[in-house]
Design an enzyme around this catalytic site. Structure first.
Site, PDB file in Angstrom:
ATOM      1  N   SER A 182      -8.367   2.372   6.214  1.00  0.00           N
ATOM      2  CA  SER A 182      -9.374   2.884   5.329  1.00  0.00           C
ATOM      3  C   SER A 182      -8.819   3.148   4.042  1.00  0.00           C
ATOM      4  O   SER A 182      -7.627   3.263   3.905  1.00  0.00           O
ATOM      5  CB  SER A 182      -9.758   4.250   6.092  1.00  0.00           C
ATOM      6  OG  SER A 182     -10.682   5.038   5.161  1.00  0.00           O
ATOM      7  N   TYR A 233      -7.350  12.639   8.709  1.00  0.00           N
ATOM      8  CA  TYR A 233      -7.706  11.178   8.695  1.00  0.00           C
ATOM      9  C   TYR A 233      -7.050  10.357   7.686  1.00  0.00           C
ATOM     10  O   TYR A 233      -6.439   9.267   7.952  1.00  0.00           O
ATOM     11  CB  TYR A 233      -9.181  11.240   8.269  1.00  0.00           C
ATOM     12  CG  TYR A 233      -9.861   9.573   8.454  1.00  0.00           C
ATOM     13  CD1 TYR A 233     -10.128   9.338   9.881  1.00  0.00           C
ATOM     14  CD2 TYR A 233     -10.150   9.121   7.225  1.00  0.00           C
ATOM     15  CE1 TYR A 233     -10.654   7.929   9.873  1.00  0.00           C
ATOM     16  CE2 TYR A 233     -10.691   7.620   7.261  1.00  0.00           C
ATOM     17  CZ  TYR A 233     -10.914   7.152   8.545  1.00  0.00           C
ATOM     18  OH  TYR A 233     -11.484   6.229   8.737  1.00  0.00           O
ATOM     19  N   TYR A 279       7.260 -12.058 -17.354  1.00  0.00           N
ATOM     20  CA  TYR A 279       6.336 -12.494 -16.284  1.00  0.00           C
ATOM     21  C   TYR A 279       6.045 -11.459 -15.236  1.00  0.00           C
ATOM     22  O   TYR A 279       4.644 -11.167 -15.038  1.00  0.00           O
ATOM     23  CB  TYR A 279       7.101 -13.441 -15.420  1.00  0.00           C
ATOM     24  CG  TYR A 279       6.206 -14.246 -14.469  1.00  0.00           C
ATOM     25  CD1 TYR A 279       5.361 -15.288 -14.778  1.00  0.00           C
ATOM     26  CD2 TYR A 279       6.136 -13.954 -13.044  1.00  0.00           C
ATOM     27  CE1 TYR A 279       4.322 -15.986 -14.059  1.00  0.00           C
ATOM     28  CE2 TYR A 279       5.492 -14.574 -12.184  1.00  0.00           C
ATOM     29  CZ  TYR A 279       4.840 -15.789 -12.673  1.00  0.00           C
ATOM     30  OH  TYR A 279       3.671 -16.311 -11.737  1.00  0.00           O
TER      31      TYR A 279
END
Length: 516
Positions: free
Chosen positions: A141, A154, A410
């Site tokens: 989630s 949760y 980079y």
């Protein structure tokens, strides 16, 4: 014995919501699907609707005995499980503040969301290990990476699922098993509707916080799940499908209304920078074979002379803003619009120690790898905004997430591309433009081979450091790019998908691909 069409796919929590949408999507791909759910009777009914090659079964992921019995029954009927989708889960029922949260409720959420995921992976994984192949996709989630008040338990459970995903991916990669996670944002499921009814979620407030201006439909989560089970160099990765929620860092509303969906025409007009070699050429070939009109932009005239006749080659120095505007004006005049931009052109830095590197050398890498993608995205977006939107896919890199000595330019540029992607996604969603990025690991391209030949990088060392034990193929990156440019990723924007064989997920010492 039921005839097996292609893959055998087991989905938990499949009687409704995301799980049911995923079952339908796998069924449409001609896979045999086992719909498991704690509501066994509903799972059986839903399976019957899909057809005779599918199966419904009662399964409580929080009970190890239920898992063992169900897997035994499935293996008895099908003989194998190719793909496991760990989707079953529960939310905090009342959104209770953490200070008042009952520990028993916390443990129950962990038992279902985390331990259930672990038990399913362990039991199904035993049969996958025997066959030396398989795929596991854990449905985590957005709450696993972004805190939501009143949802501590949760978030704990879903964050733990992400950690478990990475660990398992690294352990089983060399054994032929890939493990990934999909992170949905707000989705219009039965669970969310009940939260709305109980005034735990305010729909208008949520929608304004999402750059795309709306919640997802379950089908928009199902398609990324199917893709995550299919890309052969994807493991230990997480795919965020939240309409740009996680990417937005502003203080005001992210959107005032539902963003228009890009109306990508068929055949599509696709522009690929650096498209004459390596990953860019694989992307151009993929789209050409799909029937798109591909325009390859490259600064190498010799390489451009080798592209297929079906593609249009145009010489372009992406560090020249005037040339960029002229090139895109030419494209717009001829084709009216651009549906998809693949921002791929890049150069390697000179591999010089920072204390010895000049500012000019540092700037040269930034000019090609960061400033140029921004300029190109601007030019393409102006055209897309005048029509029906489109999709932009930027090429980031694993260098954006881990430091590489003597490669400061980079690394800086590619992490800059990540943040550029998120920013543009939030800003341009209202114009119907989705912006995402793919971050490849080490891929078998002429550029990487040149580094190996020069002794700058060892291909053998890269293989040992990669959990999957090999370099990726350009076609595997092209597949990820094509997915992000398709309708199947309609709720993905501001996301970065890492396709690196597990490289960035590995956190142990020693050789990743030789772990016992």
């Amino acid at each position: 014995m039921t005839s097996i069409s292609r893959r055998v796919v087991l989905i938990t929590g499949a009687a409704s919501g995301i799980g049911l949408a995923a079952a339908r999507a796998f069924s449409q791909a001609e896979d045999s699907v086992i719909l498991s759910d704690i509501d066994g009777s509903l799972a059986i009914k839903q399976a019957e609707k899909l057809g005779p090659s599918h199966m419904g079964i009662k399964l409580d992921v929080a009970q190890e005995s239920s898992v063992n019995d169900a897997i035994a029954a499935i293996l008895s009927r099908y003989g194998r499980i190719d793909v496991l989708i760990n989707n079953a889960g529960i939310v905090d029922p009342k959104g209770t503040p953490a200070i008042n949260k009952d520990l028993n409720e916390v443990e129950h959420i962990l038992r279902v969301n985390l331990e259930g995921c672990y038990t399913m992976a362990r039991v199904v994984g035993q049969s996958m290990l025997q066959r030396g192949q398989g795929v596991i996709v854990n449905v985590a989630s957005m709450a696993g990476v972004m805190a939501i008040p009143g949802r501590t338990a949760y978030s704990m459970s879903k964050g733990a699922v992400l950690g478990f995903t990475r660990a398992l991916a690294c352990e089983w990669a060399a054994k032929g098993i890939r493990v990934n996670a999909v992170l949905p944002g707000y989705v219009a499921t039965e669970i969310v509707r009940s939260l709305v009814e109980n005034q735990q979620v305010e729909t208008r407030q949520v929608n304004r916080r999402i750059p795309l201006g709306r919640m997802a439909e379950p089908e928009e989560i199902a398609e990324p799940i199917v893709w995550a089970a299919s890309n052969t160099y994807l493991t230990g990765s997480q795919i965020t499908v939240d309409g740009g929620y996680h990417a937005y860092g502003g203080s005001g509303p992210a959107s005032m209304e539902t963003a228009p969906s890009p109306q990508i025409q068929t055949p599509s007009i696709v522009v690929v920078t650096g498209g004459a070699k390596g990953i860019g050429a694989a992307v151009a070939r993929h789209y050409s074979e799909a029937g798109a009109q591909v325009i390859v932009l490259d600064n190498d005239p010799n390489a451009l002379s080798t592209i297929p006749d079906s593609q249009i080659g145009m010489l372009l120095d992406v560090t020249n803003p005037v040339a960029i505007e002229q090139t895109f004006t030419t494209i717009a005049n001829r084709f009216k619009t651009i549906d998809i931009l693949v921002n791929n052109a890049a150069v390697a830095d000179p591999f010089i120690a920072t204390a010895e590197q000049t500012l000019t050398q540092f700037q040269a890498g930034i000019a090609v790898n960061l400033v140029a993608p921004f300029s190109v995205a601007q030019a393409a977006a102006r055209i897309m905004m005048n029509h029906s939107g489109g999709a932009i896919i930027n090429l980031a890199s694993i260098a954006a997430f881990g430091g590489l000595p003597k490669r400061n330019s980079y690394c800086a540029a590619k992490n800059g591309v990540v943040m550029m992607t998120r920013s543009l996604a939030c800003e341009w969603a209202s114009s119907g433009i989705r912006v995402n990025a793919v971050a490849p690991g080490y891929i078998e391209t002429p550029g990487v081979e040149a580094l190996n030949t020069a002794g700058i990088r060892s291909s053998e060392a890269i293989r040992r450091r990669t959990p999957m034990g090999r370099l990726g193929q350009a076609d595997e990156i092209a597949d990820a790019i094509a997915f992000l440019g398709s309708k199947k990723s309609s709720y993905i924007t501001g996301s970065v998908i890492v396709v690196d064989g597990g490289w960035s997920a590995f956190g142990d010492s020693g050789d990743a691909s030789q772990l016992d």
